[in-house]
Write a protein that holds these residues in place. Structure first.
Motif, PDB file in Angstrom:
ATOM      1  N   ASP A  73       0.829  -1.204   0.000  1.00 27.80           N
ATOM      2  CA  ASP A  73       0.000   0.000   0.000  1.00 27.80           C
ATOM      3  C   ASP A  73       0.867   1.260   0.000  1.00 27.80           C
ATOM      4  OD1 ASP A  73      -2.249  -1.568   0.013  1.00 27.80           O
ATOM      5  OD2 ASP A  73      -2.682  -1.296   2.145  1.00 27.80           O
ATOM      6  N   LYS A  74       1.943   1.259   0.779  1.00 28.18           N
ATOM      7  CA  LYS A  74       2.824   2.425   0.860  1.00 28.18           C
ATOM      8  C   LYS A  74       3.521   2.680  -0.470  1.00 28.18           C
ATOM      9  CE  LYS A  74       6.625   4.349   3.601  1.00 28.18           C
ATOM     10  NZ  LYS A  74       7.551   4.118   4.754  1.00 28.18           N
ATOM     11  N   LYS A  75       4.033   1.622  -1.108  1.00 22.38           N
ATOM     12  CA  LYS A  75       4.720   1.776  -2.387  1.00 22.38           C
ATOM     13  C   LYS A  75       3.732   2.149  -3.493  1.00 22.38           C
ATOM     14  CE  LYS A  75       8.737  -1.140  -1.492  1.00 22.38           C
ATOM     15  NZ  LYS A  75       9.493  -2.367  -1.895  1.00 22.38           N
ATOM     16  N   LEU A  76       2.500   1.637  -3.384  1.00 28.35           N
ATOM     17  CA  LEU A  76       1.482   1.974  -4.374  1.00 28.35           C
ATOM     18  C   LEU A  76       1.120   3.459  -4.282  1.00 28.35           C
ATOM     19  CD1 LEU A  76      -0.219   0.594  -6.576  1.00 28.35           C
ATOM     20  CD2 LEU A  76      -2.019   0.283  -4.856  1.00 28.35           C
ATOM     21  N   ALA A  77       1.000   3.971  -3.076  1.00 25.23           N
ATOM     22  CA  ALA A  77       0.703   5.387  -2.887  1.00 25.23           C
ATOM     23  C   ALA A  77       1.837   6.252  -3.445  1.00 25.23           C
ATOM     24  CB  ALA A  77       0.481   5.691  -1.413  1.00 25.23           C
ATOM     25  N   LYS A  78       3.073   5.837  -3.228  1.00 24.28           N
ATOM     26  CA  LYS A  78       4.229   6.566  -3.749  1.00 24.28           C
ATOM     27  C   LYS A  78       4.230   6.538  -5.281  1.00 24.28           C
ATOM     28  CE  LYS A  78       9.272   6.879  -3.130  1.00 24.28           C
ATOM     29  NZ  LYS A  78       9.705   6.841  -4.538  1.00 24.28           N
ATOM     30  N   PHE A  79       3.944   5.369  -5.844  1.00 21.24           N
ATOM     31  CA  PHE A  79       3.892   5.238  -7.299  1.00 21.24           C
ATOM     32  C   PHE A  79       2.811   6.160  -7.880  1.00 21.24           C
ATOM     33  CE2 PHE A  79       2.310   3.488 -11.248  1.00 21.24           C
ATOM     34  CZ  PHE A  79       3.461   3.127 -11.930  1.00 21.24           C
ATOM     35  N   ARG A  80       1.656   6.150  -7.269  1.00 19.24           N
ATOM     36  CA  ARG A  80       0.533   6.979  -7.734  1.00 19.24           C
ATOM     37  C   ARG A  80       0.897   8.457  -7.675  1.00 19.24           C
ATOM     38  NH1 ARG A  80      -3.209   4.596  -4.946  1.00 19.24           N
ATOM     39  NH2 ARG A  80      -2.923   5.848  -3.081  1.00 19.24           N
ATOM     40  N   ASN A  81       1.514   8.881  -6.595  1.00 15.51           N
ATOM     41  CA  ASN A  81       1.894  10.282  -6.423  1.00 15.51           C
ATOM     42  C   ASN A  81       2.906  10.731  -7.475  1.00 15.51           C
ATOM     43  OD1 ASN A  81       4.234  12.060  -4.761  1.00 15.51           O
ATOM     44  ND2 ASN A  81       2.154  12.866  -4.655  1.00 15.51           N
ATOM     45  N   GLU A  82       3.821   9.842  -7.843  1.00  9.85           N
ATOM     46  CA  GLU A  82       4.928  10.220  -8.714  1.00  9.85           C
ATOM     47  C   GLU A  82       4.649   9.999 -10.200  1.00  9.85           C
ATOM     48  OE1 GLU A  82       8.364   8.157  -7.317  1.00  9.85           O
ATOM     49  OE2 GLU A  82       8.478   9.305  -5.442  1.00  9.85           O
ATOM     50  N   HIS A  83       3.734   9.090 -10.524  1.00 12.25           N
ATOM     51  CA  HIS A  83       3.569   8.699 -11.922  1.00 12.25           C
ATOM     52  C   HIS A  83       2.189   8.960 -12.514  1.00 12.25           C
ATOM     53  CE1 HIS A  83       7.470   6.642 -12.109  1.00 12.25           C
ATOM     54  NE2 HIS A  83       7.211   6.227 -10.882  1.00 12.25           N
ATOM     55  N   VAL A  84       1.207   9.283 -11.671  1.00 11.00           N
ATOM     56  CA  VAL A  84      -0.171   9.392 -12.137  1.00 11.00           C
ATOM     57  C   VAL A  84      -0.764  10.724 -11.690  1.00 11.00           C
ATOM     58  CG1 VAL A  84      -2.475   8.347 -12.074  1.00 11.00           C
ATOM     59  CG2 VAL A  84      -0.452   6.879 -11.996  1.00 11.00           C
ATOM     60  N   GLY A  85      -1.480  11.386 -12.603  1.00  9.55           N
ATOM     61  CA  GLY A  85      -2.227  12.591 -12.266  1.00  9.55           C
ATOM     62  C   GLY A  85      -3.705  12.364 -12.493  1.00  9.55           C
ATOM     63  N   PHE A  86      -4.540  13.082 -11.728  1.00  7.87           N
ATOM     64  CA  PHE A  86      -5.991  12.908 -11.812  1.00  7.87           C
ATOM     65  C   PHE A  86      -6.678  14.257 -12.025  1.00  7.87           C
ATOM     66  CE2 PHE A  86      -4.433   9.432  -9.200  1.00  7.87           C
ATOM     67  CZ  PHE A  86      -5.074   8.332  -9.758  1.00  7.87           C
ATOM     68  N   ILE A  87      -7.686  14.249 -12.900  1.00  8.84           N
ATOM     69  CA  ILE A  87      -8.537  15.411 -13.111  1.00  8.84           C
ATOM     70  C   ILE A  87      -9.984  14.937 -12.961  1.00  8.84           C
ATOM     71  CG2 ILE A  87      -9.220  17.251 -14.691  1.00  8.84           C
ATOM     72  CD1 ILE A  87      -6.529  16.769 -16.163  1.00  8.84           C
ATOM     73  N   PHE A  88     -10.725  15.588 -12.061  1.00  6.75           N
ATOM     74  CA  PHE A  88     -12.084  15.162 -11.761  1.00  6.75           C
ATOM     75  C   PHE A  88     -13.091  16.214 -12.236  1.00  6.75           C
ATOM     76  CE2 PHE A  88      -9.296  13.459  -8.429  1.00  6.75           C
ATOM     77  CZ  PHE A  88      -9.530  12.103  -8.580  1.00  6.75           C
ATOM     78  N   GLN A  89     -14.345  15.795 -12.357  1.00  6.52           N
ATOM     79  CA  GLN A  89     -15.395  16.685 -12.835  1.00  6.52           C
ATOM     80  C   GLN A  89     -15.562  17.901 -11.932  1.00  6.52           C
ATOM     81  OE1 GLN A  89     -19.162  14.767 -13.473  1.00  6.52           O
ATOM     82  NE2 GLN A  89     -20.274  16.675 -13.805  1.00  6.52           N
ATOM     83  N   PHE A  90     -15.500  17.687 -10.620  1.00 12.82           N
ATOM     84  CA  PHE A  90     -15.780  18.780  -9.683  1.00 12.82           C
ATOM     85  C   PHE A  90     -14.501  19.341  -9.056  1.00 12.82           C
ATOM     86  CE2 PHE A  90     -19.729  16.322  -9.876  1.00 12.82           C
ATOM     87  CZ  PHE A  90     -20.603  17.330 -10.272  1.00 12.82           C
ATOM     88  N   HIS A  91     -13.396  19.189  -9.760  1.00 11.70           N
ATOM     89  CA  HIS A  91     -12.121  19.849  -9.444  1.00 11.70           C
ATOM     90  C   HIS A  91     -11.427  19.325  -8.186  1.00 11.70           C
ATOM     91  CE1 HIS A  91     -14.185  22.396 -12.245  1.00 11.70           C
ATOM     92  NE2 HIS A  91     -14.838  23.084 -11.335  1.00 11.70           N
ATOM     93  N   GLN A  92     -12.184  19.118  -7.097  1.00 12.86           N
ATOM     94  CA  GLN A  92     -11.621  18.621  -5.831  1.00 12.86           C
ATOM     95  C   GLN A  92     -10.515  19.532  -5.302  1.00 12.86           C
ATOM     96  OE1 GLN A  92     -13.207  16.214  -4.500  1.00 12.86           O
ATOM     97  NE2 GLN A  92     -14.282  15.280  -6.213  1.00 12.86           N
ATOM     98  N   LEU A  93     -10.660  20.833  -5.502  1.00 13.31           N
ATOM     99  CA  LEU A  93      -9.707  21.783  -4.928  1.00 13.31           C
ATOM    100  C   LEU A  93     -10.061  22.029  -3.463  1.00 13.31           C
ATOM    101  CD1 LEU A  93      -9.575  24.423  -7.807  1.00 13.31           C
ATOM    102  CD2 LEU A  93      -8.018  22.503  -7.422  1.00 13.31           C
ATOM    103  N   LEU A  94      -9.058  22.253  -2.636  1.00 14.14           N
ATOM    104  CA  LEU A  94      -9.292  22.538  -1.225  1.00 14.14           C
ATOM    105  C   LEU A  94      -9.642  24.019  -1.070  1.00 14.14           C
ATOM    106  CD1 LEU A  94      -6.470  20.427   0.443  1.00 14.14           C
ATOM    107  CD2 LEU A  94      -8.859  19.835   0.092  1.00 14.14           C
ATOM    108  N   PRO A  95     -10.824  24.326  -0.536  1.00 15.52           N
ATOM    109  CA  PRO A  95     -11.320  25.709  -0.565  1.00 15.52           C
ATOM    110  C   PRO A  95     -10.514  26.689   0.261  1.00 15.52           C
ATOM    111  CG  PRO A  95     -12.747  24.302   0.783  1.00 15.52           C
ATOM    112  CD  PRO A  95     -11.786  23.391   0.074  1.00 15.52           C
ATOM    113  N   GLU A  96      -9.799  26.199   1.288  1.00 16.54           N
ATOM    114  CA  GLU A  96      -9.057  27.110   2.161  1.00 16.54           C
ATOM    115  C   GLU A  96      -7.686  27.480   1.594  1.00 16.54           C
ATOM    116  OE1 GLU A  96      -8.297  22.899   3.891  1.00 16.54           O
ATOM    117  OE2 GLU A  96      -9.802  23.971   2.689  1.00 16.54           O
ATOM    118  N   PHE A  97      -7.281  26.847   0.498  1.00 18.90           N
ATOM    119  CA  PHE A  97      -5.969  27.086  -0.083  1.00 18.90           C
ATOM    120  C   PHE A  97      -6.079  27.907  -1.367  1.00 18.90           C
ATOM    121  CE2 PHE A  97      -4.368  22.869   1.896  1.00 18.90           C
ATOM    122  CZ  PHE A  97      -4.088  23.526   3.087  1.00 18.90           C
ATOM    123  N   THR A  98      -5.028  28.658  -1.667  1.00 19.70           N
ATOM    124  CA  THR A  98      -4.961  29.415  -2.921  1.00 19.70           C
ATOM    125  C   THR A  98      -4.715  28.465  -4.088  1.00 19.70           C
ATOM    126  OG1 THR A  98      -2.569  29.736  -2.815  1.00 19.70           O
ATOM    127  CG2 THR A  98      -3.960  31.365  -1.674  1.00 19.70           C
TER     128      THR A  98
END
Length: 224
Positions: A73-98
């Protein structure tokens, strides 16, 4: 780039994916279409390692020749973070951040220095026409601008592969058209590979290949 064979997914007795095979080459833009409930988003989540295929049947899932079934699970999360990007319909931006902070988040998770992450985030936002929006929070941005911030966030770690789930489904027609053209510009500029789930016929037909899903499996592949 992607090699997946015999992908099944069960939710209780509901058999959602029924032995899906898919192969995507580097630099390719592939669209997946089909009626709601056909299994498109479920497949995208499994390919993107956000969900797991059911293990009742043997299956193959590789990205860049890495067997994802063998990763912890740890290596899979690292792989996902480094090799895969995601774009969703509703953006999933954190509202408190710029905008800048939202784009930087995956880089911070990766361990990138703050100065380096912010420099690259500014470059991406500039490339996407958002140089005047660094300090704006999501509620201060239009829908199209929010989606471009989400695209920049997906690109921040130089991923090999972008998964997009109804990326223009929440945009007006003009913003949707700009986003569709952007995907091809990104492929040209950065060599990105895209797998896009969409109900938008124009976007689906612009792709190099269109895969049609019916009742948990693909029925045809074409460019029409």
């Amino acid at each position: 780039m992607i090699k997946a064979k015999n992908i099944h997914k069960y939710y209780g007795n509901l058999h959602v994916l029924k032995g899906v095979d898919i192969q995507v080459n580097k630099g390719e833009i592939v669209s997946i279409v089909g009626a709601s409930g056909a299994g498109k988003t479920t497949l995208l989540q499994i390919l993107g390692t956000l969900d797991m295929a059911s293990k009742k049947e043997d299956y193959t899932l590789e990205i860049n020749a890495t067997d994802l079934k063998l990763l912890s699970d740890k290596k899979l999360a690292k792989f996902r973070n480094e090799h895969v990007g995601f774009i969703f319909q509703f953006h999933q931006l954190l509202p408190e951040f710029t905008a800048l902070e939202n784009v930087c988040l995956p880089a911070f998770i990766k361990g990138t220095k703050k100065s380096d992450a912010e420099k690259h985030a500014r470059e991406l936002l500039d490339f996407l026409g958002l140089s005047e929006r660094y300090t704006h929070k999501p509620n201060e941005l239009s829908g199209g601008e929010q989606q471009r911030v989400a695209v920049a966030r997906a690109l921040i770690n130089h991923p090999d592969l972008i998964f997009a789930d109804e990326p223009s489904g929440n945009l007006d027609s003009e913003s949707a058209e700009h986003l569709h053209q952007l995907f091809f510009k990104l492929r040209e500029e950065f060599g990105q590979t895209f797998v896009i789930v969409t109900h938008n016929k124009e976007l689906a037909n612009m792709a190099d290949r269109k895969l049609v899903m019916v009742d948990g499996n693909f029925v045809t592949s074409n460019k029409d």
